[in-house]
Every structure is written in C-alpha cells, then in structure tokens.
Scaffold this active site. Structure first.
Site, PDB file in Angstrom:
ATOM      1  N   ASP A 178      15.059  10.299  31.818  1.00 37.69           N
ATOM      2  CA  ASP A 178      15.137   9.145  31.012  1.00 37.69           C
ATOM      3  C   ASP A 178      15.531   8.110  32.434  1.00 37.69           C
ATOM      4  O   ASP A 178      17.044   8.264  32.663  1.00 37.69           O
ATOM      5  CB  ASP A 178      16.399   8.814  30.062  1.00 37.69           C
ATOM      6  CG  ASP A 178      16.311   7.705  29.277  1.00 37.69           C
ATOM      7  OD1 ASP A 178      16.389   6.586  30.018  1.00 37.69           O
ATOM      8  OD2 ASP A 178      16.448   7.526  28.102  1.00 37.69           O
ATOM      9  N   HIS A 179      14.637   7.451  33.113  1.00 34.08           N
ATOM     10  CA  HIS A 179      15.051   6.714  34.212  1.00 34.08           C
ATOM     11  C   HIS A 179      16.070   5.729  34.212  1.00 34.08           C
ATOM     12  O   HIS A 179      16.625   5.373  35.045  1.00 34.08           O
ATOM     13  CB  HIS A 179      13.664   6.306  34.704  1.00 34.08           C
ATOM     14  CG  HIS A 179      13.142   5.035  34.400  1.00 34.08           C
ATOM     15  ND1 HIS A 179      12.494   4.972  33.140  1.00 34.08           N
ATOM     16  CD2 HIS A 179      13.316   3.958  34.823  1.00 34.08           C
ATOM     17  CE1 HIS A 179      12.009   3.662  32.896  1.00 34.08           C
ATOM     18  NE2 HIS A 179      12.673   3.155  33.923  1.00 34.08           N
ATOM     19  N   HIS A 241      15.480   4.961  26.179  1.00 36.50           N
ATOM     20  CA  HIS A 241      16.524   4.057  26.992  1.00 36.50           C
ATOM     21  C   HIS A 241      17.567   3.322  26.157  1.00 36.50           C
ATOM     22  O   HIS A 241      18.642   3.160  26.403  1.00 36.50           O
ATOM     23  CB  HIS A 241      15.590   3.101  27.971  1.00 36.50           C
ATOM     24  CG  HIS A 241      14.642   3.694  28.576  1.00 36.50           C
ATOM     25  ND1 HIS A 241      14.339   4.964  29.076  1.00 36.50           N
ATOM     26  CD2 HIS A 241      13.250   3.431  28.624  1.00 36.50           C
ATOM     27  CE1 HIS A 241      13.196   5.282  29.902  1.00 36.50           C
ATOM     28  NE2 HIS A 241      12.353   4.164  29.258  1.00 36.50           N
TER      29      HIS A 241
HETATM   30  O1  LIG Z   1       9.729   3.841  30.284  1.00 37.00           O
HETATM   31  C1  LIG Z   1       9.516   2.875  30.433  1.00 37.00           C
HETATM   32  O2  LIG Z   1      10.065   1.758  30.950  1.00 37.00           O
HETATM   33  C2  LIG Z   1       9.472   0.665  31.460  1.00 37.00           C
HETATM   34  C3  LIG Z   1      10.405  -0.362  31.603  1.00 37.00           C
HETATM   35  O3  LIG Z   1      11.198   0.340  32.703  1.00 37.00           O
HETATM   36  P1  LIG Z   1      12.121  -0.737  33.719  1.00 37.00           P
HETATM   37  O4  LIG Z   1      12.832   0.351  34.628  1.00 37.00           O
HETATM   38  O5  LIG Z   1      11.262  -1.602  34.547  1.00 37.00           O
HETATM   39  O6  LIG Z   1      13.028  -1.417  32.991  1.00 37.00           O
HETATM   40  C4  LIG Z   1       8.390   0.199  30.493  1.00 37.00           C
HETATM   41  O7  LIG Z   1       7.538  -0.849  31.270  1.00 37.00           O
HETATM   42  C5  LIG Z   1       7.373   1.236  29.985  1.00 37.00           C
HETATM   43  O8  LIG Z   1       6.643   0.897  29.102  1.00 37.00           O
HETATM   44  C6  LIG Z   1       8.343   2.515  29.558  1.00 37.00           C
HETATM   45  O9  LIG Z   1       7.408   3.706  29.319  1.00 37.00           O
END
Ligand SMILES: O=C1O[C@H](COP(=O)(O)O)[C@@H](O)[C@H](O)[C@H]1O
Ligand SMILES: NC(=O)C1=CN([C@@H]2O[C@H](COP(=O)(O)OP(=O)(O)OC[C@H]3O[C@@H](n4cnc5c(N)ncnc54)[C@H](OP(=O)(O)O)[C@@H]3O)[C@@H](O)[C@H]2O)C=CC1
Length: 498
Positions: A178-179, A241
């Site tokens: 989960d980045h 997230h």
């Molecule tokens: O996991 C995801 O995250 C991105 C948004 O990530 P961020 O680090 O730029 O806030 C999102 O654009 C994408 O749809 C989703 O799969």
C-alpha cells in the site's frame, strides 16, 4: 557485510510495464546509490521480446528520466537481465529457475529471493503457484513475495487470491504493497501521536470533534479506464489507502514498534469500524463522477468520454464517507474521508479538529475564533501545522488565529526516501511494518463490500454530478453539514517553508 546492506535476487514480473519503469527502477537505483543493495541482481520478466542490452537501456532511460543528474547508470543497469516469458505458459518457469539459480551463484546472493508482482492482479495467484511448483521458491536463503494492489476485488476474491498465494508463501513472506504506507508523513502519524505528550493525551473523543482525511487528485483516469471501470474510487483508494490512514490515526499505542504489534492494533481499529449496512449507505457515504470542466485553465473531458470507459458508466470517481469507530476512545467522533479524481487540487491532508473549550472568553461576535486544528500535510508538501489562537498585537484583548508550522523540506528531507524506495528496502530487510497484513485486507474488504453492493443495486441517476476542477459533489458537503461540520479548505492550508 554491513547490516544496512542487502543481498538478494529480485525478480520483477511486469518489468516492461509502467510501474516498473516509473517507480521500481528509480527506487532500486536510489537504494543502490545509497549502498543499501550490496550484492544483487534483477531479472525482469515481461512478454515482449527484448535483449538484455535493450532492457538495460530501458532501465537507464527510466532512471535518467526520473532522477535528473543521475550517475553510474550503466554500471547499475549491468545488474539487470531480461527474460521474455508469458506467465500463463507453464513450461517457461523452468528456464526462469535456471536463470535465477545461475545469477544466485554468480553474484553470491545467499539464496535470497524477492519476487515482485508488478502485473495485473489476475496473474498474482497463478504466478505464486508456479513459483512453488517449478522450484523457484526452493531456496537456501529467504523468499519474499511483493504484491501490488489491488489485492482482490471484494472479500471473496481476496480470500481466493490469498489462498493461492499461501500455498507458496507464508503470511510473513507476503508483502502487500500500500504505497501510502511508504509515504514519509503517513509514517509520521505514529511518531506525532506516540512521541508527543501534548497530542496523545488529547487524542480521544473528549477533545477531538472530528477528523478529516482528504486525498484529492487533479488527474483523471488517464489510460487506466479498463481497470478503473471495474474498480472505481471505493476499491481503488478507500479500501486501501484511505482506511489505512484512518487505522493509523485511530489505533491504540502498540506495546512495541514491531510489525506484529502495530498491525495487531490496526486490526482492532478495522474490527471496531461500524459496519455500514446496505440500507444505511446513503446516510454514511456519497459517490460522484466527474463531468467536464476546467483545471488550471485547461478544459478536460467528462469521465464517460475517457478511453476504455462505458459512455453510460456507473463507476464512481469520487467518494466521501463518514467512518465511525465504535471503541471506548472514539465513540461519537466521525472520521470523514474524501477522495476523488479531477478535483481542484492534488493534495493529501489530514485535519484533526479539536473540540471548542467549554467557555471561551474571547468568543465574541466581532472576532474570529477558530477551533484548534492539527493538520498533517502528506503531499505534495510535507509537514505539520498546528492552528491556535493568540492575542492580537496592540492594546486590546482580542484573539487572532495563528499557526505553528513544521515543513519537512530541510536538510533531513534530502535523504527522505520515496514511498516505493522505502517499501522495497523494507521488504528486502524483512520489515513488514508498512505492508498490509491479510487480516487488515480482509476486514477492509468486508467494510467496503456492503457499500459497493448497495451502489451496484442502485445505480446513480445523477452522474456526472461534479464538474472537473471542483472539490466534488454538493452531497459531500451536506454529509458534514448535517453533523454541524464542514470540510476545512485544505488548499488554503500551507506549511511555511523558512
Ligand atoms: O493507488 C493509487 O494511487 C494513486 C494516487 O497515489 P498518489 O501517491 O499520487 O496520491 C491513484 O492515482 C491511483 O488511481 C491509485 O490506483
Ligand atoms: N502504474 C502505476 O502507477 C501503478 C500500478 N499499480 C499496480 O501495478 C501493477 C502493474 O501496473 P502497470 O505497470 O501500470 O501495468 P502495465 O500494463 O503498464 O504493465 C503490465 C506488465 O505486465 C506484463 N504482462 C502482461 N501480461 C503478461 C503475461 N501474460 N506474461 C508476462 N507478462 C505479462 C507486461 O509485459 P508486456 O507488455 O511485455 O507484455 C507489462 O510488463 C498492477 O497490479 C497495478 O494495479 C499500483 C499502483 C500504481
């Protein structure tokens, strides 16, 4: 060997894809330059035919594009090789095993293997099964599986996927990405809470009135229409997230900062989340889909006109919700979450709104008294602001809002790892703290499944219901208004950089 350095064979499935090129190669490069990867080799796997040299050139290009002024790129890329392999072709895994065994011996990698699945999710289970059946997981060192999102489509599919993976890897060998958990300021939530006496004492329903978590994006669905049509904002952002950030905000202090203790506290939060029954969804959750509009003076199309999107699509590109946590600490405190594409600003912020004091001597009609707020700025700027009231300068007894600000942009932040870099480093080190445990995944799916079921049963009749470049549909504002609150204007909160 320095204990900060790692040795492992890293096998990336999906090495010709977007994620590998934009995030994984630059992150591995940063680890390499910081000396975090001592002995390593990378095998890239994709379907298209490439020579090792062509693949290495791709690696060089992607790092150069992501990191201006990078050096030693050819040497770094020489650790990479490529194998063209269709993961659905059972006969090809043996070749992959031979390549892995040879590299292991050549680079003295201690039999340590990290398999990174940067591919479409339908391949995750079959790859894991093949890795075991064809002996790639028979290693003398450690073996770990890093899995990208989405982990399933709902609880049932996530369970099936988990069962497939678990035939080859034990729970502590699975690193579900989960980045957001790799972002510096998301990790800071625990530090802010558990290392400051002034916050932890107030961190409960006696002093906090509500918490707002917003993750807004300017980008639309881009080229990901096919995936997004089956996902929507609820599965794409909320299930993972957004709920992870809520769990970090709401969890009890763990007895130790170990992966097991932290995850076990987060699991308790998921268990305490009040389920939203199908007939209550409208009371707690709001959905939206973007129409055309203008962002930063550029006209953008509506969602239904995007590539690979059904012109009558019922997919939500915006979600706002009220999450209630029925625990002793949080009873009565709403956690509002909001996320969407094509919104006014790219920003992830958490606003903790404290309750008003019982009697405020400065609360007069002619002057502004704002509640105390703690704002955690997750991105794009990183920092913390604490909003207080102080005496206005001059001969008077009036109060005025002031702000204490910390910006994570100083010397320390030059070495702040990017999310993927941190997560790859952790997975090679064997630190699973910032990855999601199966119990968290299962509980978060069971929370969102009821919402998606309700929305599938009653398609929205008012889409598109927000214009691109706004902060979402009016129903999102009404969700808070009926509780006597409003969304704090996050684009007006800034960290002051000295
Ligand atoms: O996991 C995801 O995250 C991105 C948004 O990530 P961020 O680090 O730029 O806030 C999102 O654009 C994408 O749809 C989703 O799969
Ligand atoms: N891109 C991003 O920013 C993010 C992606 N993710 C997740 O990461 C994963 C990968 O996404 P992304 O990189 O964007 O996807 P891409 O479509 O860009 O890449 C897919 C990769 O899979 C390979 N591939 C497809 N089918 C096969 C097959 N049968 N056998 C072998 N290789 C195959 C492709 O190789 P080839 O083209 O050579 O066939 C390519 O390398 C997904 O799970 C996604 O949800 C998560 C967060 C962000």
């Amino acid at each position: 060997m320095n204990h900060n350095q790692q040795s492992a064979l890293i096998m990336i499935f999906g090495a010709t894809g977007d994620l590998a090129n934009r995030k994984l190669f630059p992150s591995l490069y940063r680890l390499y330059k910081k000396g975090r990867l001592s002995q390593f080799a990378v095998v890239g796997v994709g379907r298209r035919t490439l020579t090792n040299e062509q693949f290495q050139q791709n690696v060089v290009n992607s790092v150069a594009e992501a990191i201006p002024n990078s050096s030693d790129l050819e040497t770094f890329a020489s650790y990479f090789c490529y194998h063209s392999h269709d993961v659905t072709d059972s006969s090809s895994y043996l070749t992959l095993k031979n390549i892995a065994d040879d590299l292991d011996e050549k680079h003295n990698l201690g039999g340590n293997r990290v398999f990174y699945l940067a591919m479409a999710p339908e391949f995750f289970g079959p790859i894991a099964i093949h890795l075991k059946e064809d002996g790639l997981t028979d290693v003398t060192g450690f073996k770990r599986l890093i899995i990208e999102k989405p982990f399933g489509h709902d609880l049932k599919s996530a369970q099936e996927l988990n069962n497939q993976i678990r035939t080859a890897f034990s729970e502590d060998e699975v690193y579900r990405i989960d980045h957001y958990l790799g972002k510096a300021m998301v990790q800071n939530i625990e530090t802010i809470r558990f290392s400051n006496a002034i916050f932890e004492n107030l961190w409960n329903n006696r002093y906090i009135s509500n918490i707002q978590v917003t993750s807004s994006e300017i980008l639309g669905v881009e080229e990901r229409g096919r995936y997004y049509e089956t996902s929507g904002a609820l599965r794409d952002m909320v299930q993972n997230h957004m709920l992870q950030m809520v769990a970090l905000l709401a969890m009890e202090p763990p007895i130790r900062l170990t992966p097991d203790e932290i995850r076990s506290e987060k699991v308790k939060v998921f268990r305490a989340m009040r389920p939203v029954e199908i007939d209550e969804v409208n009371e707690y959750f709001v959905r939206g889909q973007y129409g055309k509009g203008s962002i930063e003076d550029i006209e953008v199309p509506e969602y239904r006109s995007e590539q690979m999107v059904d012109p009558n699509s019922n997919t939500e590109t915006f979600v706002a919700g009220k999450v209630m946590i029925d625990s002793f600490r949080w009873a009565g405190v709403p956690f509002y979450i909001r996320t969407g594409k094509r919104l006014e600003t790219k920003s992830t912020k958490i606003v903790v709104q404290f309750k008003d004091i019982p009697m405020n001597l400065y609360d007069r009609p002619d002057q502004e008294i704002t509640p105390n707020l703690l704002v955690i700025h997750i991105q794009p700027e990183e920092g913390i602001t604490l909003h207080l009231n102080a005496k206005k300068a001059g001969q008077n007894m009036e109060a005025t809002p002031i702000k204490l600000s910390y910006a994570n942009t100083g010397i320390a932040s030059i070495n702040t790892p990017e999310a993927y870099e941190k997560l790859i480093d952790d997975s090679i080190k064997g630190d699973a703290t910032n990855f999601t445990h199966w119990d968290e995944v299962a509980l978060s799916w069971s929370y969102v499944d009821k919402i998606s079921q309700a929305w599938e049963k009653t398609p929205a009749t008012n889409y598109p219901n927000y214009a691109s470049g706004t902060m979402g549909p009016k129903e999102a504002d009404e969700l808070l208004e009926k509780d006597g609150f409003f969304w704090w204007p996050i684009n007006q909160f800034e960290v002051d950089v000295c």
